[in-house]
Design a protein around this motif. Structure first.
Motif, PDB file in Angstrom:
ATOM      1  N   GLU A   1       1.010  -1.207   0.067  1.00 55.39           N
ATOM      2  CA  GLU A   1      -0.163  -0.184  -0.039  1.00 55.39           C
ATOM      3  C   GLU A   1       1.011   1.368   0.111  1.00 55.39           C
ATOM      4  O   GLU A   1       2.149   1.284   0.297  1.00 55.39           O
ATOM      5  N   SER A   2       0.100   2.543  -0.536  1.00 57.57           N
ATOM      6  CA  SER A   2       0.865   3.678  -0.275  1.00 57.57           C
ATOM      7  C   SER A   2       0.365   4.226   0.931  1.00 57.57           C
ATOM      8  O   SER A   2      -0.357   4.260   1.478  1.00 57.57           O
ATOM      9  N   LEU A   3       1.137   5.414   1.362  1.00 59.28           N
ATOM     10  CA  LEU A   3       1.085   6.151   2.532  1.00 59.28           C
ATOM     11  C   LEU A   3       1.822   7.460   2.259  1.00 59.28           C
ATOM     12  O   LEU A   3       2.992   7.538   1.748  1.00 59.28           O
ATOM     13  N   LYS A   4       1.123   8.491   2.972  1.00 57.63           N
ATOM     14  CA  LYS A   4       1.879   9.795   2.904  1.00 57.63           C
ATOM     15  C   LYS A   4       1.307  10.479   4.308  1.00 57.63           C
ATOM     16  O   LYS A   4       0.274  10.571   4.854  1.00 57.63           O
ATOM     17  N   ILE A   5       2.483  10.585   5.184  1.00 58.37           N
ATOM     18  CA  ILE A   5       2.228  11.349   6.795  1.00 58.37           C
ATOM     19  C   ILE A   5       2.577  12.815   6.496  1.00 58.37           C
ATOM     20  O   ILE A   5       3.455  13.061   5.559  1.00 58.37           O
ATOM     21  N   SER A   6       2.311  13.371   7.595  1.00 54.13           N
ATOM     22  CA  SER A   6       2.291  14.669   7.677  1.00 54.13           C
ATOM     23  C   SER A   6       2.932  15.507   8.704  1.00 54.13           C
ATOM     24  O   SER A   6       2.967  14.805   9.913  1.00 54.13           O
ATOM     25  N   CYS A   7       3.521  16.758   8.842  1.00 52.95           N
ATOM     26  CA  CYS A   7       4.009  17.371   9.839  1.00 52.95           C
ATOM     27  C   CYS A   7       3.902  18.817   9.596  1.00 52.95           C
ATOM     28  O   CYS A   7       4.291  19.509   8.820  1.00 52.95           O
ATOM     29  N   LYS A   8       2.775  19.226  10.311  1.00 50.84           N
ATOM     30  CA  LYS A   8       2.521  20.491  10.412  1.00 50.84           C
ATOM     31  C   LYS A   8       3.098  21.688  11.383  1.00 50.84           C
ATOM     32  O   LYS A   8       3.383  21.390  12.622  1.00 50.84           O
ATOM     33  N   ALA A   9       3.749  22.683  10.684  1.00 45.77           N
ATOM     34  CA  ALA A   9       4.792  23.539  11.692  1.00 45.77           C
ATOM     35  C   ALA A   9       3.925  24.774  11.918  1.00 45.77           C
ATOM     36  O   ALA A   9       2.710  25.111  11.169  1.00 45.77           O
ATOM     37  N   SER A  10       4.092  25.341  13.149  1.00 46.67           N
ATOM     38  CA  SER A  10       3.369  26.490  13.183  1.00 46.67           C
ATOM     39  C   SER A  10       4.390  27.355  14.393  1.00 46.67           C
ATOM     40  O   SER A  10       5.136  26.978  14.935  1.00 46.67           O
ATOM     41  N   GLU A  11       4.013  28.730  14.285  1.00 47.80           N
ATOM     42  CA  GLU A  11       4.711  29.584  15.108  1.00 47.80           C
ATOM     43  C   GLU A  11       6.070  30.185  14.815  1.00 47.80           C
ATOM     44  O   GLU A  11       6.936  30.561  15.545  1.00 47.80           O
ATOM     45  N   TYR A  12       6.433  29.649  13.300  1.00 47.53           N
ATOM     46  CA  TYR A  12       7.687  30.321  12.920  1.00 47.53           C
ATOM     47  C   TYR A  12       7.512  30.274  11.356  1.00 47.53           C
ATOM     48  O   TYR A  12       6.700  29.679  10.804  1.00 47.53           O
ATOM     49  N   THR A  13       8.447  31.065  10.842  1.00 50.70           N
ATOM     50  CA  THR A  13       8.303  31.010   9.303  1.00 50.70           C
ATOM     51  C   THR A  13       8.858  29.798   8.559  1.00 50.70           C
ATOM     52  O   THR A  13       9.985  29.471   8.337  1.00 50.70           O
ATOM     53  N   PHE A  14       8.033  29.164   8.176  1.00 53.31           N
ATOM     54  CA  PHE A  14       8.237  27.764   7.688  1.00 53.31           C
ATOM     55  C   PHE A  14       9.299  27.524   6.308  1.00 53.31           C
ATOM     56  O   PHE A  14       9.917  26.637   6.555  1.00 53.31           O
ATOM     57  N   THR A  15       9.117  28.711   5.547  1.00 51.14           N
ATOM     58  CA  THR A  15      10.001  28.431   4.456  1.00 51.14           C
ATOM     59  C   THR A  15      11.224  28.982   4.670  1.00 51.14           C
ATOM     60  O   THR A  15      12.250  28.616   3.624  1.00 51.14           O
ATOM     61  N   THR A  16      11.749  29.122   5.823  1.00 48.69           N
ATOM     62  CA  THR A  16      13.049  29.548   6.194  1.00 48.69           C
ATOM     63  C   THR A  16      14.065  28.551   7.027  1.00 48.69           C
ATOM     64  O   THR A  16      15.011  28.817   7.482  1.00 48.69           O
ATOM     65  N   TYR A  17      13.228  27.462   7.285  1.00 47.23           N
ATOM     66  CA  TYR A  17      13.879  26.323   8.027  1.00 47.23           C
ATOM     67  C   TYR A  17      13.895  25.150   7.277  1.00 47.23           C
ATOM     68  O   TYR A  17      12.841  24.649   6.783  1.00 47.23           O
ATOM     69  N   TRP A  18      14.948  24.293   7.139  1.00 46.96           N
ATOM     70  CA  TRP A  18      15.083  23.047   6.741  1.00 46.96           C
ATOM     71  C   TRP A  18      14.076  22.055   7.683  1.00 46.96           C
ATOM     72  O   TRP A  18      13.759  22.554   8.920  1.00 46.96           O
ATOM     73  N   ILE A  19      13.457  21.203   7.283  1.00 47.49           N
ATOM     74  CA  ILE A  19      12.882  20.170   8.029  1.00 47.49           C
ATOM     75  C   ILE A  19      13.475  18.762   7.999  1.00 47.49           C
ATOM     76  O   ILE A  19      13.398  18.488   6.481  1.00 47.49           O
TER      77      ILE A  19
END
Lengths: 107, 121
Positions: B16-34
């Protein structure tokens, strides 16, 4: 790939004692890009030390890091009951990071 | 409070396929690696891959290259880890983590709570 080796694999100590954990790298880590994390069962890792010797925000001063090149040490000066956990080193110098296998500190 | 909140536990079958997520909050998402980190049951931490949401640049560990795909959606400040065909050996806890100063070469000071993925027939 930089391979990290941690010793000992486990350490049995009592509260109030000093713990000395070692992390050895397969090649020199430049800029001391070495971190230490604590992980308790069922929890995410917690950053203790970064850049080999800098304490992360809110970390008690009984935790200290030292070393350079290929040999690094995490010292817990006086173990508190909440310090019994698994400790991982992590190098972030290379084109991709690697973690050590961990040292378990228990009673 | 800066935090990463991950999607819930998954139980899947091999293939089967799968996609899990990680939601960021309270900082500028586009300026930090994850980063994504795997922890198999009773085992240590393994660095899998990282993404810079600002330009979607990715880097993979050789051990995970071709086995998983990471992505990010800037509009919802969320990073993803996906598999096209799961194996039983993918059973593990998966953590997302943020470097403390945003750089690729950096320690991880913020961690998600983890997503447990169980794969069994």
């Amino acid at each position: 790939e930089i391979v990290l080796t941690q010793s000992p694999g486990s350490l049995s100590l009592s509260a109030g004692e000093r713990a000395t954990l070692s992390c050895r790298a397969s090649q020199s880590i430049s800029s001391n890009y070495l971190a230490w994390y604590q992980q308790k069962p069922g929890q995410a890792p917690r950053l203790l030390i970064y850049d080999a010797s800098r304490r992360a925000t809110g970390i008690p001063d009984r935790f200290s890091g030292s070393g350079s090149g290929t040999d690094f040490t995490l010292t817990i000066s006086r173990l508190e009951p909440e310090d019994f956990a698994v400790y991982y080193c992590h190098q972030y110098d290379n084109s991709f990071s690697t973690f050590g296998p961990g040292t378990k500190v228990d009673i | 409070e800066v935090q990463l909140v991950q999607s819930g536990a998954e139980v899947k079958k091999p293939g089967e396929s799968l996609k899990i997520s990680c939601k960021a909050s309270e900082y500028t998402f586009t300026t930090y690696w994850i980063a994504w980190v795997r922890q198999m049951p009773g085992k240590g931490l393994e660095w899998m891959a990282m993404i810079f949401p600002g330009n979607s640049e990715t880097r993979y560990s050789p051990s995970f290259q071709g086995q998983v795909t990471i992505s990010a959606d800037k509009s919802i400040s969320t990073a993803f880890l996906q598999w096209s065909s799961l194996k039983a050996s993918d059973t593990a806890m998966y953590y997302c983590a943020r470097p403390s100063h945003g750089y690729f070469s950096d320690a991880f000071d913020i961690w998600g709570q983890g997503t447990m993925v169980s794969v069994s027939s």
